[in-house]
Design an enzyme around this catalytic site. Sequence first.
Site, PDB file in Angstrom:
ATOM      1  CG  MET A  95      41.141  45.131  25.591  1.00  0.00           C
ATOM      2  SD  MET A  95      40.516  45.437  27.501  1.00  0.00           S
ATOM      3  CE  MET A  95      40.388  47.055  27.166  1.00  0.00           C
ATOM      4  CG  HIS A 114      35.145  46.499  35.581  1.00  0.00           C
ATOM      5  ND1 HIS A 114      35.854  47.012  33.968  1.00  0.00           N
ATOM      6  CD2 HIS A 114      34.655  47.622  36.341  1.00  0.00           C
ATOM      7  CE1 HIS A 114      35.096  48.233  34.166  1.00  0.00           C
ATOM      8  NE2 HIS A 114      35.158  48.955  35.386  1.00  0.00           N
TER       9      HIS A 114
HETATM   10  C1  GRF Z   1      42.011  42.690  34.321  1.00  0.00           C
HETATM   11  O1  GRF Z   1      42.202  43.881  34.860  1.00  0.00           O
HETATM   12  C2  GRF Z   1      40.500  42.780  34.191  1.00  0.00           C
HETATM   13  O2  GRF Z   1      39.697  43.151  34.848  1.00  0.00           O
HETATM   14  C3  GRF Z   1      40.211  43.620  32.381  1.00  0.00           C
HETATM   15  O3  GRF Z   1      40.949  43.709  31.969  1.00  0.00           O
HETATM   16  C4  GRF Z   1      42.467  43.071  32.933  1.00  0.00           C
HETATM   17  C5  GRF Z   1      42.279  42.215  31.759  1.00  0.00           C
HETATM   18  O4  GRF Z   1      43.649  41.729  32.684  1.00  0.00           O
HETATM   19  N1  GRF Z   1      38.726  43.402  32.334  1.00  0.00           N
HETATM   20  P1  GRF Z   1      44.680  40.271  31.741  1.00  0.00           P
HETATM   21  O5  GRF Z   1      44.139  39.643  30.521  1.00  0.00           O
HETATM   22  O6  GRF Z   1      43.464  39.034  32.809  1.00  0.00           O
HETATM   23  O7  GRF Z   1      45.731  39.962  32.308  1.00  0.00           O
END
Ligand code: GRF
Length: 221
Positions: A95, A114
């Site tokens: 993030m 994404h």
């Molecule tokens: C996922 O939906 C991904 O596409 C986005 O962030 C989320 C991460 O989920 N970039 P996780 O940490 O893999 O459970």
Amino acid sequence: MPLVFARPVAVLVSGRGTNLQALLDAAAAPDYPARVVRVISNRPGVAALERAAAAGVVGAVVDHRRFADRPAFEDALHAALVDAGAELVVLAGFMRLLTDGFVERWRDRLINIHPSLLPAFKGLDTHARALAAGVRLHGCTVHFVRPAMDAGPIIAQAAVRVGPDDTADDLAARVLRAEHRLLPAVVRWWAEGRLGVHDERVRVAGAAATDGALYGPELEG
Ligand code: GRF
């Protein structure tokens, strides 16, 4: 035992790490051609680090709050990736926005997953925005990263239907199941040397096109 020549991948995370888990599970298969050599989080104490530890993968924290500015943070990130011997870096729920400098250093070796069918719905809250827009098909995308947010050559996408009574959580869960299949497949193609980027478009060697269309709602008769 993983393949001895399995290619080294690092995964950058910030949270729960279910996509990381999908990759760890795939890489546990003896014939999977990639292995996760390092999981790096910008936040301490996240579930993704526990998943790494449970799989016997070295986890590291590069906490962005400990650095004076973004370039200093990214220099540390870069050093950790080089130290791990990573040939591919996967952003899986990472993030932090990365600057042009970092992205260029890992050009065509940096991929992101994404939760939308890019180029629609870049950014956050994609599922709620898809519902608000009334789209019938939604999904996820794995792409090579370029400096702009959620931009870059698309490698693969998966589409899911949007149901008439779906909540954003329903849709998120459906897309997430697709993410967990798509990401390990893309990393496999990369490890097999099947991805090529030409004029900012990706070719997947050996990938067959099908005539199948995904309808949402499904057609009758
Ligand atoms: C996922 O939906 C991904 O596409 C986005 O962030 C989320 C991460 O989920 N970039 P996780 O940490 O893999 O459970």
